[in-house]
Design a protein around this motif. Sequence first.
Motif, short mmCIF file in Angstrom:
data_model
loop_
_atom_site.label_atom_id
_atom_site.label_comp_id
_atom_site.label_asym_id
_atom_site.label_seq_id
_atom_site.Cartn_x
_atom_site.Cartn_y
_atom_site.Cartn_z
N MET A 1 0.84 -1.20 0.00
CA MET A 1 0.00 0.00 0.00
C MET A 1 0.88 1.25 0.00
SD MET A 1 -2.91 1.12 2.76
CE MET A 1 -3.78 2.67 2.58
N THR A 2 0.63 2.16 -0.95
CA THR A 2 1.43 3.37 -1.08
C THR A 2 0.90 4.47 -0.16
OG1 THR A 2 1.85 2.82 -3.39
CG2 THR A 2 2.30 5.07 -2.69
N ALA A 3 1.82 5.08 0.60
CA ALA A 3 1.43 6.14 1.52
C ALA A 3 1.07 7.40 0.74
CB ALA A 3 2.56 6.43 2.49
N SER A 4 0.06 8.12 1.22
CA SER A 4 -0.34 9.37 0.58
C SER A 4 0.62 10.49 0.97
CB SER A 4 -1.76 9.73 0.99
OG SER A 4 -1.80 10.01 2.39
N THR A 63 2.44 -2.44 7.56
CA THR A 63 2.70 -1.32 6.64
C THR A 63 3.44 -0.23 7.39
OG1 THR A 63 0.57 -0.26 7.18
CG2 THR A 63 0.61 -1.79 5.30
N SER A 64 4.06 0.66 6.63
CA SER A 64 4.77 1.79 7.22
C SER A 64 4.86 2.94 6.23
CB SER A 64 6.17 1.38 7.66
OG SER A 64 6.90 2.49 8.15
N GLN A 65 4.81 4.17 6.74
CA GLN A 65 4.97 5.34 5.88
C GLN A 65 6.44 5.58 5.53
OE1 GLN A 65 3.48 5.76 9.04
NE2 GLN A 65 1.42 5.34 8.27
N TYR A 66 7.33 4.95 6.29
CA TYR A 66 8.75 5.17 6.07
C TYR A 66 9.29 4.22 5.00
CZ TYR A 66 8.26 7.87 10.34
OH TYR A 66 7.85 8.79 11.27
N ALA A 67 10.41 4.61 4.40
CA ALA A 67 11.01 3.81 3.34
C ALA A 67 11.65 2.55 3.92
CB ALA A 67 12.06 4.65 2.61
N SER A 68 12.11 1.67 3.05
CA SER A 68 12.77 0.45 3.49
C SER A 68 14.08 0.80 4.19
CB SER A 68 13.04 -0.46 2.29
OG SER A 68 13.93 0.18 1.39
N VAL A 69 14.59 -0.15 4.94
CA VAL A 69 15.81 0.10 5.73
C VAL A 69 16.98 0.47 4.83
CG1 VAL A 69 17.50 -0.95 7.29
CG2 VAL A 69 15.06 -1.43 7.59
N GLY A 70 17.16 -0.26 3.73
CA GLY A 70 18.25 0.04 2.81
C GLY A 70 18.13 1.44 2.22
N ALA A 71 16.90 1.83 1.87
CA ALA A 71 16.68 3.15 1.31
C ALA A 71 16.93 4.24 2.34
CB ALA A 71 15.26 3.25 0.76
N ILE A 72 16.52 3.99 3.59
CA ILE A 72 16.75 4.97 4.66
C ILE A 72 18.24 5.20 4.85
CG2 ILE A 72 16.59 5.35 7.16
CD1 ILE A 72 13.87 3.94 7.06
N LEU A 73 19.01 4.13 4.84
CA LEU A 73 20.45 4.26 5.05
C LEU A 73 21.13 4.93 3.85
CD1 LEU A 73 21.30 0.86 6.76
CD2 LEU A 73 21.24 3.12 7.82
N LEU A 116 14.78 16.32 3.89
CA LEU A 116 15.62 15.92 2.76
C LEU A 116 15.95 14.43 2.83
CD1 LEU A 116 17.19 16.87 0.27
CD2 LEU A 116 19.13 17.35 1.78
N GLN A 117 16.25 13.94 4.03
CA GLN A 117 16.55 12.52 4.19
C GLN A 117 15.34 11.65 3.84
OE1 GLN A 117 18.03 12.89 8.35
NE2 GLN A 117 19.76 11.67 7.66
N SER A 118 14.17 12.07 4.29
CA SER A 118 12.96 11.30 4.00
C SER A 118 12.67 11.27 2.51
CB SER A 118 11.77 11.89 4.76
OG SER A 118 11.97 11.83 6.16
N LEU A 119 12.79 12.43 1.86
CA LEU A 119 12.55 12.48 0.41
C LEU A 119 13.56 11.62 -0.34
CD1 LEU A 119 11.82 16.31 -0.02
CD2 LEU A 119 10.17 14.43 -0.17
N ALA A 120 14.82 11.67 0.10
CA ALA A 120 15.84 10.86 -0.56
C ALA A 120 15.56 9.37 -0.37
CB ALA A 120 17.22 11.22 0.00
N ALA A 121 15.15 8.98 0.83
CA ALA A 121 14.86 7.56 1.11
C ALA A 121 13.67 7.08 0.28
CB ALA A 121 14.58 7.37 2.59
N TRP A 122 12.61 7.89 0.22
CA TRP A 122 11.46 7.51 -0.60
C TRP A 122 11.85 7.45 -2.08
CZ3 TRP A 122 8.58 11.51 2.73
CH2 TRP A 122 8.02 10.86 3.86
N TRP A 126 11.53 4.24 -4.55
CA TRP A 126 10.83 4.35 -5.83
C TRP A 126 11.71 3.81 -6.96
CZ3 TRP A 126 11.75 6.86 -10.46
CH2 TRP A 126 10.66 6.96 -11.33
N TRP A 127 12.99 4.15 -6.92
CA TRP A 127 13.90 3.70 -7.96
C TRP A 127 14.16 2.19 -7.86
CZ3 TRP A 127 19.30 2.73 -6.41
CH2 TRP A 127 20.04 2.15 -7.44
N LEU A 128 14.32 1.68 -6.64
CA LEU A 128 14.62 0.26 -6.47
C LEU A 128 13.51 -0.63 -7.03
CD1 LEU A 128 16.16 0.19 -2.86
CD2 LEU A 128 17.36 -0.12 -5.04
#
Length: 286
Positions: A1-4, A63-73, A116-122, A126-128
């Motif tokens: 499920m994609t977060a709004s 579910t979570s609004q946050y990105a995956s662990v790899g993307a967050i890092l 900025l970190q959250s946008l980069a992680a998301w 999206w790219w992965l």
Amino acid sequence: MTASVTDRVRAVLRLALWTVPIPFGAFASDKGLFVSLSVLVFILASLSLPITVRRRQMKGTGTSQYASVGAILYGGIVALCVAVAILNGLMAYPFWQEYALRVASFFAWMVGTLTLQSLAAWGVDWWLKRRRVYWFSEFLDTILYSLPLPCAVMGMLLFPSVGDGEVTTSLVVGVMGIMGFGFIAMGICVIAVFAFYFFPSKGLPGKERIIQCLRIVVMTAVWLGSNSIIFDSRLQIFSSLIFQCMPVVQNNFLVFITPFVVESCLVVASVAVGNVFVMAVYKFIK
């Protein structure tokens, strides 16, 4: 499920409420040790808290609004390098000497960094999900795997402004050393991505595996050759062109952009030559 979008905004605000108070209080105390620790505490919290919260949400609701662990890092560290460079750059301006403006700027910097970190992680997530999907994936994937992190680290070190009176021989040597190690790190990352991304699968016949392995060698040779031409002191391409487009220690974002653009073009050229090599070999065999 994609977060709004609303869910994502709430996620950033919630993260700020958990992350900002302690380092902000330490910084606002205006005491040397606490000011230094405030930055360190914020950096650690900005990377660890999203991962912790995401794991709890996944265990609770799936579910979570946050990105995956790899993307967050990955995204978080790249964004953090840019943010740290900006913070160091802000310290060069006169307003940083005013307590109220300094504290307000640090607060805004923390909130901006988390965003900025959250946008980069998301963005990484999206790219992965779209790797190896498009005709240009071989070019884009290789660039995004190999270049953002070394470019961000090198830019972080070369971004903060230095006054004319602070330019010394030691500083110049240090800057050149950082640039040298930065481009070496980029080379290691690019070659490693060539090797792992384009390594042939076990299902391919032996002849095709050999061709694909030779493709990696060709791409690496093209990339190394291109860089050797650019950095050849006799041709002076780097000193006369690129160095002018990469104003170091001047609070200029080109220190992030120029290396990324130049090396991206070289990666694209290397992959393209590799593709031509494969097509030529197959045509010759047939």
